[in-house]
Design an enzyme around this catalytic site. Structure first.
Site, PDB file in Angstrom:
ATOM      1  N   LEU A  48      -0.835  36.955 126.880  1.00  0.00           N
ATOM      2  CA  LEU A  48      -1.829  36.633 125.624  1.00  0.00           C
ATOM      3  C   LEU A  48      -3.094  36.714 126.192  1.00  0.00           C
ATOM      4  CD1 LEU A  48       0.064  33.795 123.706  1.00  0.00           C
ATOM      5  CD2 LEU A  48      -0.179  36.315 123.002  1.00  0.00           C
ATOM      6  N   HIS A  49      -3.375  37.904 126.730  1.00  0.00           N
ATOM      7  CA  HIS A  49      -4.928  38.211 127.444  1.00  0.00           C
ATOM      8  C   HIS A  49      -4.741  39.736 127.872  1.00  0.00           C
ATOM      9  CE1 HIS A  49      -2.617  36.920 131.098  1.00  0.00           C
ATOM     10  NE2 HIS A  49      -2.962  38.137 131.687  1.00  0.00           N
ATOM     11  N   ALA A  50      -6.049  40.166 128.268  1.00  0.00           N
ATOM     12  CA  ALA A  50      -6.009  41.404 128.892  1.00  0.00           C
ATOM     13  C   ALA A  50      -7.024  41.059 129.970  1.00  0.00           C
ATOM     14  CB  ALA A  50      -6.661  42.704 127.914  1.00  0.00           C
ATOM     15  N   ARG A  95      -1.526  41.766 126.700  1.00  0.00           N
ATOM     16  CA  ARG A  95       0.065  41.665 127.092  1.00  0.00           C
ATOM     17  C   ARG A  95       0.404  40.457 126.657  1.00  0.00           C
ATOM     18  NH1 ARG A  95      -1.869  42.360 132.580  1.00  0.00           N
ATOM     19  NH2 ARG A  95      -3.067  43.786 131.451  1.00  0.00           N
TER      20      ARG A  95
END
Ligand code: T46
Length: 134
Positions: A48-50, A95
């Site tokens: 839950l980040h890039a 992702r």
């Protein structure tokens, strides 16, 4: 979205199999860090980040799991279940990892040391940066 897989060579003989990872050979960057995720709960949603600039190669060396990938324009689901297949995770890809089997070990090779400042954890900020980059 162009999802890049890297097929790794399995070296095998009667006693078993071996996969070798080499920087700037079958891994397309300098390897600065290796980490692995294990004992991930099957109902967990990780990631839950890039990343602003980090490039990584992810390999399910045991078991299976799924990646939900988002480049700010398109989204794709990728299943990793083959220890001879690497998934290239470029920068500016949001992702989420989920559906881990109980035995899953997800190994990740990275081209930079751990740096919390490289993470983008706000989806709106990620989307703006991803769209500015085109
Ligand atoms: C990614 C996906 C695929 C460290 O101390 N060093 C490290 O190198 C890493 C990666 C993490 N950590 C610490 C930071 C947190 O306290 O380990 C804990 C869990 O990290 P995080 O919540 O970032 O883990 P995931 O599974 O959400 O994401 C990880 C990577 O951080 C990330 O870069 O792309 O796996």
């Amino acid at each position: 979205m162009d999802v890049k897989h890297i097929q790794l060579q399995m070296h095998g003989d009667a006693s078993g199999l071996l996969v070798a990872l080499e920087e700037n050979r079958n891994v397309p960057f300098d390897i600065k860090r290796v980490y692995y995720l294990l004992k991930t709960r099957s109902d967990a949603h990780r990631g839950l980040h890039a990343h602003r600039s980090l490039k990584q190669l992810a390999i399910a060396v045991r078991g299976s799991m799924k990646f939900h990938l988002d480049d700010g324009f398109e989204q794709k689901e990728v299943v990793l279940s083959d220890p001879a297949q690497g998934l290239l995770l470029d920068s500016l890809i949001w992702r989420k990892m989920y559906d881990f089997t109980e035995d899953c070990v997800l190994m990740v090779l990275a081209d930079q040391l751990y740096d919390p400042a490289d993470y983008i954890r706000d989806y709106a900020e990620f989307r703006r940066l991803a769209r500015e980059g085109r």
